[in-house]
Design an enzyme around this catalytic site. Structure first.
Site, PDB file in Angstrom:
ATOM      1  N   HIS A  56       0.851  -1.176   0.000  1.00 23.26           N
ATOM      2  CA  HIS A  56       0.000   0.000   0.000  1.00 23.26           C
ATOM      3  C   HIS A  56       0.896   1.239   0.000  1.00 23.26           C
ATOM      4  O   HIS A  56       2.090   1.149   0.297  1.00 23.26           O
ATOM      5  CB  HIS A  56      -0.902   0.000   1.222  1.00 23.26           C
ATOM      6  CG  HIS A  56      -1.984  -1.028   1.163  1.00 23.26           C
ATOM      7  ND1 HIS A  56      -2.997  -1.075   2.087  1.00 23.26           N
ATOM      8  CD2 HIS A  56      -2.215  -2.047   0.299  1.00 23.26           C
ATOM      9  CE1 HIS A  56      -3.817  -2.068   1.797  1.00 23.26           C
ATOM     10  NE2 HIS A  56      -3.357  -2.685   0.720  1.00 23.26           N
ATOM     11  N   GLU A  58       1.156   3.949   1.959  1.00 21.10           N
ATOM     12  CA  GLU A  58       1.773   4.316   3.229  1.00 21.10           C
ATOM     13  C   GLU A  58       2.903   3.347   3.569  1.00 21.10           C
ATOM     14  O   GLU A  58       3.968   3.750   4.039  1.00 21.10           O
ATOM     15  CB  GLU A  58       0.732   4.310   4.357  1.00 21.10           C
ATOM     16  CG  GLU A  58      -0.438   5.244   4.125  1.00 21.10           C
ATOM     17  CD  GLU A  58      -1.605   4.615   3.379  1.00 21.10           C
ATOM     18  OE1 GLU A  58      -2.683   5.231   3.362  1.00 21.10           O
ATOM     19  OE2 GLU A  58      -1.462   3.515   2.796  1.00 21.10           O
ATOM     20  N   CYS A  85      -5.641   1.775   5.755  1.00 22.71           N
ATOM     21  CA  CYS A  85      -6.442   0.576   6.014  1.00 22.71           C
ATOM     22  C   CYS A  85      -6.293   0.076   7.447  1.00 22.71           C
ATOM     23  O   CYS A  85      -5.286   0.311   8.110  1.00 22.71           O
ATOM     24  CB  CYS A  85      -6.047  -0.531   5.037  1.00 22.71           C
ATOM     25  SG  CYS A  85      -4.380  -1.184   5.278  1.00 22.71           S
ATOM     26  N   CYS A  95      -2.073  -0.637   7.385  1.00 24.79           N
ATOM     27  CA  CYS A  95      -1.329   0.626   7.365  1.00 24.79           C
ATOM     28  C   CYS A  95      -1.510   1.443   8.637  1.00 24.79           C
ATOM     29  O   CYS A  95      -0.582   2.133   9.061  1.00 24.79           O
ATOM     30  CB  CYS A  95      -1.707   1.430   6.127  1.00 24.79           C
ATOM     31  SG  CYS A  95      -1.135   0.636   4.609  1.00 24.79           S
TER      32      CYS A  95
END
Length: 161
Positions: A56, A58, A85, A95
């Site tokens: 992801h 981040e 998330c 994340c």
């Protein structure tokens, strides 16, 4: 703090633009993230699928800072086009946990994660962990348009400036 500054808008727009680099996939959103230190200097950027198909945005940005023992993120801000998330299938740590573990002080986002892949409560989780979360929801339509490939929006504009 929780106020929205001109810098917040500029950096969040930059994170949204960065999300356009994400490879399109029906199984994930295109998200961009930029981490700034307390002085407003960009430390790292990341976007969904940048270095690994399962990363992801981040996570990709934080990975670039891994191993820097001298780095203190307790006054850092991460600008992310979509809510971090709280649940995922592809990796063990969501994340929100990565951001909390890294000690990031502030998160600025444009769009809460739609209820499509997971039931996300990133904003609440981060706030519960003491993180200042700022939403600039008027930029959310840009993120929605970029994610037309999963959200069923009519088009995916290449430039929204």
């Amino acid at each position: 703090m929780n106020g929205i500054t001109a810098q917040d808008r500029r950096w969040l727009r930059a994170a949204i633009e960065l999300s356009r680099l994400s490879p399109l996939s029906p199984t994930h959103y295109a998200v961009g993230a930029i981490i700034l230190d307390r002085h407003g200097i960009a430390l790292a950027t990341g976007y969904t699928g940048e270095t690994d198909p399962h990363y992801h945005a981040e996570e990709a940005a934080l990975a670039k800072l891994a191993g820097r023992a001298d780095l203190d993120l307790s006054e850092a801000t991460i600008y992310t086009s979509m809510e971090p998330c709280t649940a995922r299938r592809s990796r063990p740590d969501p994340c929100t946990d990565l951001l909390l573990d890294a000690g990031v002080a502030r998160v600025v986002l444009a769009l809460r994660e739609p209820l499509l892949f997971a039931d996300c409560d990133g904003v609440e989780t981060l706030r519960g962990g003491g993180v200042d979360v700022v939403e600039i929801s008027e930029l959310g339509p840009l993120v929605t348009a970029i994610n037309a490939h999963v959200l069923g929006v009519a088009d995916r504009p290449r430039n929204d400036r």
